[in-house]
Motif scaffolding. Structure first.
Motif, PDB file in Angstrom:
ATOM      1  N   GLU A 284       0.824  -1.066   0.026  1.00 22.20           N
ATOM      2  CA  GLU A 284      -0.073  -0.128   0.083  1.00 22.20           C
ATOM      3  C   GLU A 284       0.698   1.098   0.152  1.00 22.20           C
ATOM      4  O   GLU A 284       0.670   2.265  -0.720  1.00 22.20           O
ATOM      5  CB  GLU A 284      -0.903   0.051   1.163  1.00 22.20           C
ATOM      6  N   ARG A 288       1.202   3.777  -3.131  1.00 17.54           N
ATOM      7  CA  ARG A 288       0.760   5.481  -3.219  1.00 17.54           C
ATOM      8  C   ARG A 288       2.271   6.165  -3.546  1.00 17.54           C
ATOM      9  O   ARG A 288       1.969   7.208  -3.900  1.00 17.54           O
ATOM     10  CB  ARG A 288       0.444   5.652  -1.619  1.00 17.54           C
ATOM     11  N   LEU A 293      -2.765   3.412  -9.260  1.00 17.04           N
ATOM     12  CA  LEU A 293      -4.219   2.739  -8.442  1.00 17.04           C
ATOM     13  C   LEU A 293      -3.735   1.285  -8.546  1.00 17.04           C
ATOM     14  O   LEU A 293      -3.570   0.649  -9.637  1.00 17.04           O
ATOM     15  CB  LEU A 293      -5.453   3.240  -9.095  1.00 17.04           C
ATOM     16  N   ARG A 295      -5.000  -2.840  -7.473  1.00 14.99           N
ATOM     17  CA  ARG A 295      -6.060  -3.588  -6.869  1.00 14.99           C
ATOM     18  C   ARG A 295      -5.416  -5.134  -6.960  1.00 14.99           C
ATOM     19  O   ARG A 295      -4.750  -5.698  -7.828  1.00 14.99           O
ATOM     20  CB  ARG A 295      -7.030  -3.863  -8.166  1.00 14.99           C
ATOM     21  N   ARG A 346      -2.738   0.529 -12.344  1.00 15.68           N
ATOM     22  CA  ARG A 346      -3.021   1.396 -13.392  1.00 15.68           C
ATOM     23  C   ARG A 346      -2.981   3.069 -13.023  1.00 15.68           C
ATOM     24  O   ARG A 346      -2.858   3.290 -11.816  1.00 15.68           O
ATOM     25  CB  ARG A 346      -4.714   1.298 -13.819  1.00 15.68           C
ATOM     26  N   GLY A 348      -3.889   6.637 -11.884  1.00 19.97           N
ATOM     27  CA  GLY A 348      -4.984   6.856 -11.382  1.00 19.97           C
ATOM     28  C   GLY A 348      -5.025   7.407 -10.023  1.00 19.97           C
ATOM     29  O   GLY A 348      -3.614   7.610  -9.492  1.00 19.97           O
ATOM     30  N   ASP A 349      -5.872   7.854  -9.191  1.00 22.89           N
ATOM     31  CA  ASP A 349      -5.800   8.291  -7.733  1.00 22.89           C
ATOM     32  C   ASP A 349      -4.955   7.195  -6.844  1.00 22.89           C
ATOM     33  O   ASP A 349      -5.499   5.873  -6.848  1.00 22.89           O
ATOM     34  CB  ASP A 349      -6.987   8.361  -7.386  1.00 22.89           C
ATOM     35  N   PRO A 350      -3.957   7.459  -6.263  1.00 27.64           N
ATOM     36  CA  PRO A 350      -3.203   6.321  -5.698  1.00 27.64           C
ATOM     37  C   PRO A 350      -3.866   5.821  -4.531  1.00 27.64           C
ATOM     38  O   PRO A 350      -4.502   6.301  -3.819  1.00 27.64           O
ATOM     39  CB  PRO A 350      -2.139   7.278  -5.222  1.00 27.64           C
ATOM     40  N   GLY A 351      -3.748   4.546  -4.542  1.00 31.93           N
ATOM     41  CA  GLY A 351      -4.563   3.743  -3.486  1.00 31.93           C
ATOM     42  C   GLY A 351      -4.363   2.135  -3.855  1.00 31.93           C
ATOM     43  O   GLY A 351      -4.053   1.648  -5.050  1.00 31.93           O
TER      44      GLY A 351
END
Length: 358
Positions: A284, A288, A293, A295, A346, A348-351
Motif C-alpha cells: 500500500e 501510493r 491505483l 488492485r 493503472r 489513477g488516484d493512488p491507493g
C-alpha cells in the motif's frame, strides 16, 4: 535445446502445423496436485478415444503428450514429413538409433497449444524451462480478458503464454526472458498458435532491461521462490527468502512502462498467516509512493511452499543448506500460510484495493 531457427513463415500456415493446434491433449488446469509442480499427463478415456482412430494424432500424442519413443519409420508413415522435419529442426524431437524422442511436451492452456519443459507435466527429465503452471494459465485468462490492447510487454516470458494471450486479441507483443531457451520456445509457440507476426521475443534480464517504449499492457509472472540463479538447471533468478525480490523491482518499474491508459498485471506469491499476506501494508505504501491505483487479488492460501523440484526428505521437507535457510526464515517471520496473488496497476488516484479470487 529448443531452437527457432528451423521455422519459416510458411510453416505457420501449413496444414501440418495446424494439426498440432488441434491435437487432443491434457489441460494444465486439470492437473494441479497438492504441491506446485506435481502435474502428470492427462490419460483420460476421452483423450485416448479421440486419438485412437487417427494414426497421425496417435503418433504425435505418443511423442508429445505421453513421452513415449516412436520409431522414425513409423512416425513418417503416419505424420506428414514436413512436420517431422520441422520438429527435428527446432529440437523439439531428437533422433537416435532410428527412434524419435520428444524433448518437450505439448500442453494446452486456455485454448493455446504450448511447447513446455517435460517437468511441467510431472516427468523428471530434461530442462526446467520453459516452465508453465496453473498460475500462468490463470494470469493468461486475465490477459485474454483485456480487449483493445495495442501493445504488450511480457517480462520473463517462459513459454510465451501471457504474450500469446494478448497477441490472440490483436496486440503487438514484445516478450523478454534471460533464458534463450524460453525466448526460442516463445517464438515457436507463437508460430504454432498462428500469431508469430505479432510476437517478438528477445533475450534480456528483466531487472536490467532498458526500454524507451510504453505499452498498453505489461505482464509478468516472475520467479517467486528462493532458488539461486541457475539452480536446478533454471536460468531464472533468486527471488529472495520472501520470494518478492523480482516483484518489488518490477513494481517500481511498471508505472514508467505504461501508456496513459495502460495496465500492469504482476503475479507472484507471498508468505502470511490466517489474516492474509504479510506484505500488504508495504505494498500500500509503495503504490501510493508510485502514484498509481492498485488492485490486489489474493488466491486461497496453501501451506508455506518450497521450491519445486528442490531436494526433499521423506516428509517433503527441504534438505540441505537451502532448506535450513528457508525453514529458519519461515519460523522467524511466523509464516503459516502462502498466498498467490495478482496485482493490477493503472494510472489513477493512488491507493490499493484488496480482494480475493472467487
Amino acid at each position: 535445446m529448443i531452437s527457432a531457427d528451423g521455422i519459416s513463415p510458411s510453416d505457420e500456415t501449413s496444414s501440418a502445423l495446424r494439426r498440432l493446434r488441434a491435437l487432443p491433449q491434457h489441460d494444465l488446469l486439470t492437473l494441479a496436485g497438492d504441491w506446485f509442480g506435481e502435474l502428470a499427463p492427462w490419460r483420460s478415456a476421452e483423450t485416448l478415444g479421440a486419438i485412437a482412430g487417427l494414426p497421425a494424432e496417435r503418433v504425435l500424442a505418443s511423442l508429445l503428450v505421453f513421452g513415449e519413443q516412436v520409431t522414425e519409420t513409423e512416425a513418417r508413415e503416419d505424420v506428414p514429413g514436413p512436420l517431422i522435419d520441422l520438429l527435428l529442426d527446432t529440437g523439439v524431437l531428437t533422433e537416435s538409433a532410428g527412434k524419435l524422442t520428444a524433448e518437450y511436451c505439448l500442453v494446452r492452456g486456455d485454448g493455446l497449444a504450448l511447447f513446455a519443459a517435460w517437468r511441467a507435466a510431472g516427468r523428471d527429465v530434461g530442462s526446467y524451462a520453459p516452465w508453465i503452471g496453473t498460475d500462468s494459465i490463470t494470469l493468461a485468462r486475465l490477459v485474454g480478458a483485456r480487449r483493445g490492447v495495442g501493445s504488450c510487454l511480457d517480462l520473463g516470458c517462459g513459454t510465451g503464454v501471457l504474450g500469446l494471450a494478448a497477441a490472440r486479441n490483436g496486440a503487438n507483443v514484445r516478450s523478454v526472458d534471460v533464458n534463450p531457451e524460453c525466448t526460442a520456445a516463445t517464438t515457436l509457440n507463437a508460430h504454432v498458435n498462428g500469431v508469430a507476426d505479432r510476437v517478438t521475443a528477445t533475450a534480456g534480464d528483466i531487472l536490467s532491461l532498458s526500454l524507451d517504449e510504453r505499452f498498453d499492457l505489461v505482464v509478468s509472472n516472475p520467479p517467486c521462490l528462493p532458488l539461486r540463479r541457475g539452480a536446478l538447471g533454471w536460468l531464472a533468478g533468486e527471488a529472495g527468502l520472501d520470494g518478492l525480490d523480482f516483484f518489488w523491482e518490477l513494481l517500481s518499474r511498471a508505472p514508467g512502462l505504461l501508456t496513459d491508459d495502460g495496465e500492469a498485471l504482476l503475479q507472484a506469491a507471498a508468505y502470511g498467516d490466517e489474516r492474509g499476506p504479510f506484505f500488504i501494508s508495504r505494498l500500500e505504501e509503495e503504490v501510493r509512493r508510485l502514484g498509481v491505483l492498485g488492485r490486489l487479488l489474493v488466491r486461497p492460501a496453501t501451506p508455506p511452499r518450497w521450491p519445486a523440484f528442490a531436494p526433499r526428505d521423506e516428509n517433503q521437507q527441504l534438505t540441505g543448506p537451502l532448506g535450513d535457510e528457508v525453514r529458519e526464515y519461515v519460523a522467524r517471520v511466523g509464516a503459516t500460510h502462502y498466498y498467490g496473488f495478482v496485482l493490477s496497476l493503472r494510472p489513477g488516484d493512488p491507493g490499493l484495493a484488496v480482494g480475493r479470487f472467487r
